[in-house]
Design an enzyme around this catalytic site. Structure first.
Site, mmCIF file in Angstrom:
data_model
loop_
_atom_site.group_PDB
_atom_site.id
_atom_site.type_symbol
_atom_site.label_atom_id
_atom_site.label_comp_id
_atom_site.label_asym_id
_atom_site.label_seq_id
_atom_site.Cartn_x
_atom_site.Cartn_y
_atom_site.Cartn_z
ATOM 1 N N ARG A 2 -5.034 4.165 1.229
ATOM 2 C CA ARG A 2 -3.699 3.947 0.653
ATOM 3 C C ARG A 2 -2.636 4.487 1.617
ATOM 4 N NH1 ARG A 2 -2.111 7.633 -2.588
ATOM 5 N NH2 ARG A 2 -3.887 7.575 -3.992
ATOM 6 N N TYR B 49 16.029 -15.493 -3.382
ATOM 7 C CA TYR B 49 14.729 -15.797 -3.979
ATOM 8 C C TYR B 49 14.753 -15.443 -5.479
ATOM 9 C CZ TYR B 49 9.691 -15.378 -4.737
ATOM 10 O OH TYR B 49 8.422 -15.509 -5.217
ATOM 11 N N ASP C 22 16.675 -10.342 4.125
ATOM 12 C CA ASP C 22 15.365 -10.940 3.855
ATOM 13 C C ASP C 22 15.217 -12.110 4.821
ATOM 14 O OD1 ASP C 22 13.238 -12.459 2.878
ATOM 15 O OD2 ASP C 22 13.676 -11.985 0.784
ATOM 16 N N LYS D 220 4.486 -16.021 3.448
ATOM 17 C CA LYS D 220 5.073 -17.281 3.880
ATOM 18 C C LYS D 220 4.757 -17.526 5.367
ATOM 19 C CE LYS D 220 6.480 -16.851 -0.308
ATOM 20 N NZ LYS D 220 7.777 -16.327 -0.665
HETATM 21 C C1 LIG Z 1 8.299 -15.341 -1.582
HETATM 22 C C2 LIG Z 1 9.529 -14.614 -1.276
HETATM 23 C C3 LIG Z 1 9.701 -13.271 -1.663
HETATM 24 C C4 LIG Z 1 8.657 -12.538 -2.471
HETATM 25 O O1 LIG Z 1 7.475 -12.338 -1.781
HETATM 26 P P1 LIG Z 1 6.014 -12.264 -2.455
HETATM 27 O O2 LIG Z 1 5.122 -12.092 -1.293
HETATM 28 O O3 LIG Z 1 5.810 -13.545 -3.194
HETATM 29 O O4 LIG Z 1 6.026 -11.095 -3.384
HETATM 30 C C5 LIG Z 1 10.868 -12.634 -1.305
HETATM 31 N N1 LIG Z 1 11.848 -13.285 -0.615
HETATM 32 C C6 LIG Z 1 11.718 -14.566 -0.247
HETATM 33 C C7 LIG Z 1 12.822 -15.214 0.501
HETATM 34 C C8 LIG Z 1 10.572 -15.273 -0.556
HETATM 35 O O5 LIG Z 1 10.459 -16.560 -0.199
#
Ligand SMILES: *Cc1c(COP(=O)(O)O)cnc(C)c1O
Length: 383
Positions: A51, A103, A175, A200
Site C-alpha cells: 500500500r 467529467y 485534468d 484512458k
Molecule cells: C474518466 C475520467 C476521470 C475519472 O477517472 P476514472 O479512472 O474513471 O476514475 C476523470 N477525468 C476525466 C477527464 C475522465 O475522462
C-alpha cells in the site's frame, strides 16, 4: 535514465523501463507482493508494505513524472481516487472553482460528496474575463479545469489562467486526461498539479482503471503520499505493470488517434444528417487557433449533433458495427456514447441543457483502427 534531453516517445519506453538489474530481463518484473522481508526490525530496502511502496508502481510513477515534466508523481486506483486525494489535502471549507463542463464523475464528486466540507462553484473557464470576475467574487483556493472539456471540447488558455491563479495565490489543477502528455503538458504552461485518469489514453487498452497526480511541490507531494498511504487507494502492482506496458506505445497511438479523428471529423462535418461537429482540429471550432497554439495535436475526441431527437440518435447508435456503445475513451478501439443518458446523466438536467448536452448530442472516442472502416461504419449507420 537522464530524461530531460529525451523526446516524449523515447521517455515513454525507457524511463522506468530499465532492464531488471538482478536478471537482465528487458521488461520489468511485476512485484506481485503485499509485504517485504526485513533483515531485522525496521531494517529493510525501502519497501515495507505494498500500500505504501511497490517497485513496479514506482517505475510507473517515474515514467509519468518524466512525461509531464514533473518532479513527483503518485498513481492511484482510479482517476476519481486521484481527485479525492487532492480534495483531502485541502483545508476544511476551501473554496474550489471548477470548470462548468468537466467529467461527469468530477462534477458529482464535487457537488454531491465534498459539498459539505468544501465550497464549490462552477465557472466557464474559456472566458478569461468571466473567470477573473468569478475569481474576484469567490476568492478560490483551487481552480479545477479541463482543456479540452468533456464533452463540449471547449479550450481554455492554460497559460493565461495560470498567470491569473499565481496572482491570486490559487492552486491550478488541470485534468489532462483528454490530451495525454504527448499532446499537452500543463505544468510547463504554469499549472501546479496535473491529474489523469490512467484508464484512458495513458494505459490505452481499456483493461485498467487507474489515476495519477503529477506535481513539483515537494511538501504537497509528501502530504498526498501520506494521504494515499493512510486512505489506501494505491494502484495494484499488476495494473501498474499494464499501464507501463501501455505507455510504451503512447506516441504512436496518439498520432494515430489524431490522424483518424480529423478524417472522421471532416466526414461528419460534410454529412447532411449531422448539424454540427465539435473537434478542436476543425477550422469551424471557435478556439481552433488557441488549440493550435496550446496543443501538439487535437486528440481523438469528437462530439456532434445529429438531425432529429432522441429516437433518431438511439436508432443511429444501434446500427453501428465497429464503434462500440460504451462509456470511457482513449482505448485503441473506437467507442461511441450518448452523454445525456450515459456519461453525463449525473450532471443535473438544467446544467446539461445549459451546456448543450441534448438528446441529439453524441460523443465519439476515435480509436486507431483504419479510418476508412470507421467512416464506412458511420456512413451506413447515418444512411
Ligand atoms: C474518466 C475520467 C476521470 C475519472 O477517472 P476514472 O479512472 O474513471 O476514475 C476523470 N477525468 C476525466 C477527464 C475522465 O475522462
Amino acid at each position: 535514465m537522464k530524461k530531460k534531453q529525451l523526446k516524449i516517445q523515447t521517455q515513454a519506453i525507457h524511463v522506468g523501463g530499465e532492464p531488471d538489474p538482478s536478471t537482465g530481463a528487458i521488461m520489468p518484473p511485476i512485484f506481485q507482493t503485499s509485504t517485504y522481508v526485513q533483515k531485522s526490525p525496521g531494517k529493510h530496502q525501502g519497501y515495507e508494505y505494498t500500500r505504501s511502496h511497490n517497485p513496479t508502481r514506482s517505475r510507473l510513477e517515474q515514467c509519468l513524472a518524466s512525461l509531464e515534466q514533473a518532479q513527483y508523481s503518485l498513481v492511484t486506483s482510479s482517476g476519481m481516487a486521484a481527485i479525492t486525494l487532492i480534495l483531502h489535502a485541502l483545508k476544511h471549507q476551501s473554496v474550489i472553482l471548477c470548470g462548468d463542463d468537466v467529467y461527469g464523475g468530477t462534477n458529482r464528486l464535487f457537488s454531491q460528496v465534498f459539498q459539505q466540507t468544501h465550497q464549490i462553484h462552477f465557472v466557464d473557464t474559456t472566458h478569461l474575463g468571466k473567470l477573473k470576475a468569478k475569481i474576484k467574487e469567490t476568492k478560490p483556493d483551487v481552480l479545477w479545469m479541463e482543456s479540452p472539456t468533456n464533452p463540449m471540447l471547449k479550450i481554455s488558455d492554460i497559460q493565461k489562467i495560470a498567470k491569473e491563479c499565481k496572482k491570486q495565490k490559487c492552486l491550478l489543477v488541470v485534468d489532462n486526461t483528454f490530451m495525454s502528455p504527448y499532446l499537452q503538458r500543463p505544468l510547463c504552461l504554469g499549472a501546479d498539479i496535473v491529474i489523469h485518469s490512467l484508464t484512458k489514453y495513458l494505459n490505452g487498452h481499456s483493461d485498467v482503471v487507474g489515476g495519477a497526480i503529477m506535481l513539483n511541490d515537494k511538501k504537497l507531494y509528501e502530504r498526498l503520499w501520506f494521504l494515499q498511504n493512510s486512505i489506501g487507494p494505491s494502484l495494484s502492482p499488476f495494473d501498474s505493470w499494464l499501464v507501463l506496458r501501455g505507455l510504451k506505445t503512447l506516441g504512436v497511438r496518439m498520432k494515430a488517434h489524431c490522424a483518424n479523428a480529423i478524417n472522421v471529423a471532416n466526414f461528419l462535418e460534410n454529412h447532411p444528417r449531422v448539424t454540427q461537429v465539435i473537434y478542436p482540429g476543425l477550422k469551424s471550432h471557435p478556439q481552433h487557433a488557441l488549440a493550435k497554439k496550446q496543443m501538439d495535436g487535437f486528440g481523438g475526441m469528437i462530439s456532434f449533433y445529429l438531425k432529429g431527437g432522441k429516437k433518431e440518435s438511439l436508432h443511429f447508435l444501434k446500427k453501428l458495427k465497429i464503434f462500440s456503445l460504451a462509456e470511457s475513451l482513449g482505448g485503441v478501439e473506437s467507442l461511441i456514447e450518448h452523454p445525456a443518458i450515459m456519461t453525463h446523466a449525473s450532471v443535473p438536467k438544467k446544467q446539461r441543457e445549459l451546456l448543450g448536452i441534448s438528446d441529439s448530442f453524441i460523443r465519439i472516442s476515435v480509436g486507431i483502427e483504419d479510418s476508412e472502416d470507421l467512416i464506412a461504419d458511420l456512413s451506413q449507420a447515418l444512411a
